[in-house]
Design an enzyme around this catalytic site. Structure first.
Site, short mmCIF file in Angstrom:
data_model
loop_
_atom_site.label_atom_id
_atom_site.label_comp_id
_atom_site.label_asym_id
_atom_site.label_seq_id
_atom_site.Cartn_x
_atom_site.Cartn_y
_atom_site.Cartn_z
N ASP A 1 36.30 -26.84 19.13
CA ASP A 1 36.50 -28.20 18.64
C ASP A 1 37.80 -28.37 17.86
OD1 ASP A 1 36.31 -30.79 17.76
OD2 ASP A 1 34.14 -30.69 17.50
N HIS B 1 39.17 -32.95 8.89
CA HIS B 1 39.77 -32.13 7.84
C HIS B 1 41.10 -32.64 7.32
CE1 HIS B 1 36.51 -29.49 8.44
NE2 HIS B 1 36.85 -29.12 9.64
N HIS C 1 38.43 -32.11 16.11
CA HIS C 1 37.89 -32.64 14.85
C HIS C 1 38.80 -32.30 13.67
CE1 HIS C 1 36.70 -28.62 13.66
NE2 HIS C 1 36.20 -29.08 12.54
N HIS D 1 0.81 -1.22 0.00
CA HIS D 1 0.00 0.00 0.00
C HIS D 1 0.85 1.27 0.00
CE1 HIS D 1 -2.32 -3.20 2.03
NE2 HIS D 1 -3.36 -2.70 1.42
N ASP E 1 32.41 -30.55 7.46
CA ASP E 1 31.69 -30.18 8.68
C ASP E 1 30.19 -30.32 8.49
OD1 ASP E 1 33.87 -29.51 10.35
OD2 ASP E 1 34.12 -27.62 9.27
#
Ligand code: FES
Ligand code: FES
Ligand code: FES
Ligand SMILES: [Fe+3]
Ligand SMILES: [Fe+3]
Ligand SMILES: [Fe+3]
Lengths: 172, 431, 431, 431, 172, 172
Positions: free
Chosen positions: B202, B210, B205, B102, B357
């Site tokens: 972390d 990786h 990991h 509007h 990941d």
């Protein structure tokens, strides 16, 4: 029909088959053979697609963030990943499928070069039911080297703003 | 359910429901995202008056706008008339935001300016009462944060001791930092906390998840060579904000500059200059190491790798990840490009690290939902309780080495502070 | 939640939860759709015994059938044996409906006639007790409505004064009306009420949202020229049914007949004849103006433009829009075709007007869900409280001019009547 | 809701909410699937130590593993560290399962063996306390079942009298049975109970739903010719496990061996041998007839047709169907291939019979959700109450002929036993 | 290979490229150029697809409701919308992609006319994550005008009953 | 261009049109005509796709479970279903669409035989809004019989592990 049309058609067919073979190599994860289809100085670019008001639209800018902006060297680095044998998340392998359509080709600026474009649908399916669908277009420069076509430059336009997939373990 | 039973910091375990329960998620939106300072952008993205970008705070879409007075305003991107979104662009420059439905027009500060056929509205609306709700906005050395809770402490108090760590990235030179133009977004089916806790602490990991990415980028190096096991490496956290990493000062830069030596040259040439601002420890030993960090609740970054990202919640099992690349304003063009592309090579949907990941987080989210599975706890007990506040060198709560769940538990402790509090009054200002 | 706090007619605002909350939606199905008279079709769609069509009442699929005795029957499209749908066609002609699963057969009145291997059922079922539940059915001048609530008043009482307005479309000639064959359906992600309230009274959006459509169809005219601001234009509502529009008698026909003059000729040639039935005011001043209308709760139409549509709810944030084109039976073929195609050009998924509405409603629905956003109210205060029941010319509650929220509030007041009532006994018969 | 009001065995009707209600579904996961013995595979699928397959118990993914000691172990497929799935293959052979996220390694018995960088965990975890939760495992003549409830009775008691019927398929020869390699999976939008109840007792649908499939496979025969109406045909059930079919001893084999006569030859040549083990009744009159069967709650099979399948629940309105083909180990290769292909021709996603079932179940599931529709009951009253326990020839509860709802009601009675019980102590051991 | 096959193949190639170019124009919102590819008296029709019992099936009926039933005039009116600059809902623009496959062509009834058919997949993506997928087929009559192909008649069969998209701001 | 390329291109075109026509027949449920395009001893196989660790991967095994493993006889049995008139669940009919791309062809081992491959996207839509999407590839052996191509052998690779559709009332 005249020779001109015939040559045009033959070129189109050659490019069409170039893309079909390329798709087959990618779906088979045969990345070494894929890299063989490129020139040494290939540039491979997949920019992000931004939502802009039409008045703010501008040419895609290589300086901005991208999904891929690669040289043959960096593509070798990337595709080496599967050779390490420790890319756990790629085991079991993904089911990939590249569907290539809307192929067009025309002579490029330099002799022996061609500007080719095509549309793609890439389907990925892995594990029990993970799916990813991507649609877009490719603008290429192909070069004829010793009677073979090679990819010299590619711009991939993926038709998504926020990538609707968990990753891009694939090339267009 | 009793939230305090979901997390046991003392015993070092967490309930699996945290990662998929709809009720917990909705409470997170109310008690965590609606109360917390949240990252909304970098000043460099909206330098000029009229510049704007759109992003999310929790699930609320907001406009981040440079008002004509030069101030940054953050307001809801939803018209007060029928609720339509008033701005559909990712970014741009404008004099006002006009709703498509509007034609109600809002200023760059979110104030209601007028509407199509406004003569009809004379006497029927007090425009000053119907602007777009503004959030509090504060900048920490270029990073813009916003908060919708008027009871929240200042951004400085919210960050507390953590600013000492943020400076390592934000305060390397007089010119300060900026973002590379644009943003990489993608959506996947994981709970937002998996991203946040992973960057919070972390380190374990990296060597496993990786391995392939590290080998590919370094032409065969193992993670251990890039990120050697160092007893001095540490977990640091303050007010739930987390930093974990080493002290070799080189690992992440080495990763980033593989095939792109100009990055290494740039940083090494600036070490001394950096040291003048940050001191030897931060400039030469911390910066450059393999480090990951999360600003509570959902903003993470990797010093050195130059990625910054927000884990935008889209439901209990859905994330939109938005990632940017941060650089020093004084970087020469070749280094900017090298950093941008090296950053995309590692942390982006096609990034050799990020790909692995996402797959882990999706499957952890999905598996935790099982009816028998959810009855079992998740182990967060590594080096639990070993952090100390009185470290001679490092501010905040410190635990060594970096192989631990200390930061993750600090993150969830802070999560519990917010989730069990009826208002900011019940939330410890400092942790 | 206390429903009465969701809507404040006095102050002229509405709570944003109305447009996405699952609990509110489920209550709508129980208290509104299960109690209300709902549009199910037009008599012309099922002229012969055995003719049928399928549609939805709320989320219940029903068969609308011309029984062999000529009566129209409406019954649930779900077998009483295991629940399978018994009819999968949009329309057709049949002697009975036989379920695919075990061959239970139902008559064109929904009665259970028999089944495959029925000898085995002898003594084990009283067929008379196991037919398909029939709804009450009533026709208003060709428009078929059905209702599953035995306590509901008659359709005539349900429509009340609103019939005076319906007649403007339904009673132009002796022959009466019919629908063009077929139906255009599409699904989108919006709350059904956005469609209903928009057609109930939203004249203000036309000039803004539909500027491009109007310019395209009229070769450059602005909306103001097609729909001039007229102080005599009005909002009318009765029992929650709404009508809003002008008195120039020409705007919508002009729009429809652009490039198709035969439509204008047809109507102008019939004005006098119409006036004999409807009187000067309705035939010459009201009909033909730009008008939109909603029969509570979810049936809307545009007199002149000839579109009729139902906003079928598919969840709190999902609509299936089904649209038909209504014409006078006495229309010559060229006019029928012209009306059909002009109607599709403006109001259909590819319609130049409709395209813009859908986008607005989807984004309003989505934005209102934000956790901070939902805490803010939506403004419905324009000319609130100005309607009067004692208009000398127009029945129902009248407010002038048509630029207002009066009808929208009347619609939501009626919505509240239904939602807060434990049965029809608590619902005011007339509003 | 009061569950006992959802099912009325006495009057022979069932409430439609059973087939879509989210709350009922979640209770099924807790009270039914988490307590019941569930089919997880066939011993032949994992013959060698290290062999494994993955499947679901309820919505929990589990690994079914042949431990090095030769025992079968079933454990949760979700790491105790962050919850990631530890095995992503459908099947294979391995020495251990190593999690992708941080390299936690589990033995083929689910025990936690170690992890990446495990030196850091010394003193911080008691590995013996953090293995993967094992389920109880038991084999019945090659079929592997598992159960997560320590209070559950033994598999033998759980199956009870039903073993007499299972033997008809599992105990035809000394060599025993095996599965054809592989599994056919597909997902569709139906409630899992529609599959289970259909195989439990729905002989009535065959003649109607499967008319086209029967005609196609038999070159024009009607179902009545393959499955003649026989007053001696019966419904048998014990502890909710159901068997229904005829006594002609030939129908299903005839169907299977159409175009593949070697199948008929194989079975006819073995009848006598079979009879020595199973007796005349089971070997010559029952086996070979058209029969369908369901082991409570969600494992079904067709003796003769050789299909075995699990209806894996994926939500109240979603199933994953997993189907296998079972054969006798003594089958010559040509018969194995013939059985496999004939089985796929009838019961698989492309199977001429299965195609029609799925469509019915999806539409029954969807239709039952309607708000008015759900108020109506479904008829399950055929021959209700006619079953007797004292049949001279057949163990369990018997009703004749097989055209009835007796087994379906027994299935839902058992469902109610589980759903209304707070523990196994409240569940009648025998029904 | 003989001349007949050759001509046939050349014609197919020509039509294939006609469609590829058309798709490119549509994806670029270049509607003026798109309308240039049509004859003055073009008829463009996209009927709705009804669910009917096989016994009730009949030929698609132009008298019934449709998604499109257009002349060149009405297509000009429709495509004018984007030129007004006030089609707010088209700003930012939609990302469109037409994938065209299964091209077949044969001589038409009149000389210089051809009957051609093709399948399509149209993908639309806009804003952050709005997606629309449409699949179907096209039955065309093409006309050769001054050595160029033009679209004279098109029937678009979209394989959906209820259109599973919020709108049709696109052409097939 | 030389004759070799020309013949190669003509063969590709022939195969491409063979597949296009086949797709049209399948979408029209004209199964009798479809079976006509096959040899008497045709083998039609669609194996299931298992998720296996890369070290466990092996060639697809015909002895394992499958979606289709058909002869002309069994295909006749299957396709007879629609002729019975009592396949209730096929009434109203499904809207099918086969999109065929990435066609490649090369000479086969025996003279007059060809090895051809193609990718497919099959879209099905029925009733109000039931949808099914399937993507995959086909490896075929084609045989030239009396100057016409016929399908002698097909392996369909569907890129799904758990079939994400309620059924397979369709062929690839
Ligand atoms: S909704 Fe924004 S102006 Fe009406
Ligand atoms: S469900 Fe309709 S006959 Fe059984
Ligand atoms: S989640 Fe499995 S090792 Fe961390
Ligand atoms: Fe990581
Ligand atoms: Fe509108
Ligand atoms: Fe069946």
């Amino acid at each position: 029909m005249n020779q001109k049309t015939l040559d045009e058609m033959a070129l189109w067919y050659e490019v069409n088959q170039f893309y079909t073979r390329e798709a087959r190599l990618l779906d088979a994860e045969d990345y070494d053979a894929w890299l063989e289809t490129m020139t040494e100085d290939v540039s491979y670019w997949m920019p992000t697609r931004e939502n802009l008001f039409r008045r703010d639209e501008a040419a895609l800018d290589e300086q901005r963030m991208n999904f891929y902006r690669e040289s043959l060297t960096s593509l070798r680095v990337r595709t080496h990943r599967l050779k390490t044998g420790t890319a756990w998340s790629e085991n079991p392998r993904t089911r990939y499928r590249h569907l290539i359509t809307n192929v067009e080709v025309e002579a490029g600026d330099a002799p022996g070069t061609y500007r080719a474009s095509s549309n793609f649908l890439i389907y990925r399916n892995r594990l029990e039911r993970d799916e990813s669908w991507m649609v877009g277009a490719r603008e290429d420069v192909l070069l004829r080297v010793e009677d073979k076509l090679r990819l010299a430059k590619r711009t991939v336009l993926i038709d998504q703003n926020s990538l609707l997939s968990k990753n891009l373990n694939v090339y267009a | 359910m009793d939230l305090s039973e979901l997390i046991n910091v003392k015993e070092g375990w967490i309930d699996r429901r945290l990662f998929w329960d709809q009720g917990i998620y909705e409470l997170e939106l109310e008690r965590l995202f609606a109360r917390s300072w949240l990252f909304v952008g970098h000043e460099s993205q909206i330098p000029k008056p009229g510049d704007f970008l759109t992003t999310y705070m929790g699930q609320d879409n907001v406009v981040v706008s440079r008002h004509k007075d030069g101030s940054v305003r953050v307001f809801l991107n939803s018209c007060v008339h029928r609720g339509n979104r008033i701005c559909f662009a990712d970014r741009g420059n404008t004099r006002s935001f006009v709703c498509n439905y509007h034609g109600w027009a809002y200023g760059t500060d979110g104030s209601l300016q007028g509407m199509h056929e406004d003569s009809h509205y004379e006497g029927w609306i007090d425009k000053s009462q119907w602007g777009l709700k503004n959030a509090r906005v504060s900048s920490y050395k270029g990073l813009l944060f916003a908060c919708f809770d008027s009871d929240a402490p200042s951004l400085d108090d919210f960050l507390g001791d953590y600013r000492w760590y943020l400076d390592i990235v934000l305060d390397q030179c007089d010119e300060g930092t900026e973002f590379i133009g644009g943003c990489v977004k993608n959506m996947f089916d994981a709970n937002w906390k998996f991203g946040a806790e992973n960057f919070a602490g972390d380190s374990l990991h990296v060597g496993w998840t990786h391995n392939s990415g590290t080998q590919s980028i370094t032409y065969g190096k193992q993670v251990g060579e890039v990120m050697p096991v160092d007893p001095q490496s540490f977990h640091a956290n303050a007010n739930g904000h987390c930093w974990e990493g080493g002290l070799d000062g080189i690992g992440s830069i080495a990763l980033l500059s593989s095939d792109r030596p100009c990055i290494m040259e740039y940083y090494q040439a600036r070490r001394e200059k950096m040291a003048k601002r940050l001191g030897e420890l931060r400039a030469k030993r911390i910066f450059g190491s393999v480090i990951s960090a999360t600003v509570f609740p959902n903003f993470s970054f990797l010093p050195g790798i130059a990625t910054m990202r927000a884990w935008l919640p889209k439901g209990p099992t859905r994330i939109e990840l938005r990632a940017w690349t941060i650089i020093n304003k004084d970087m020469p063009d070749d280094v900017r490009e090298a950093v941008r592309d090296a950053c995309m090579l590692s942390f982006a949907p096609a990034g050799l690290f990020e790909m692995d990941d996402g797959e882990n987080w999706e499957n952890a989210t999905r598996s935790n939902e099982g009816v028998i599975t959810r009855r079992g706890r998740l182990h967060y007990g590594l080096r639990n309780g070993t952090s100390r506040r009185d470290d001679p060198d490092l501010p905040g709560n410190i635990s060594r080495p970096m192989y631990s769940d200390v930061n993750q538990l600090a993150f969830y402790q802070r999560w519990l502070d917010f989730m069990t509090a009826s208002s900011w009054a019940d939330i410890p200002k400092s942790r």
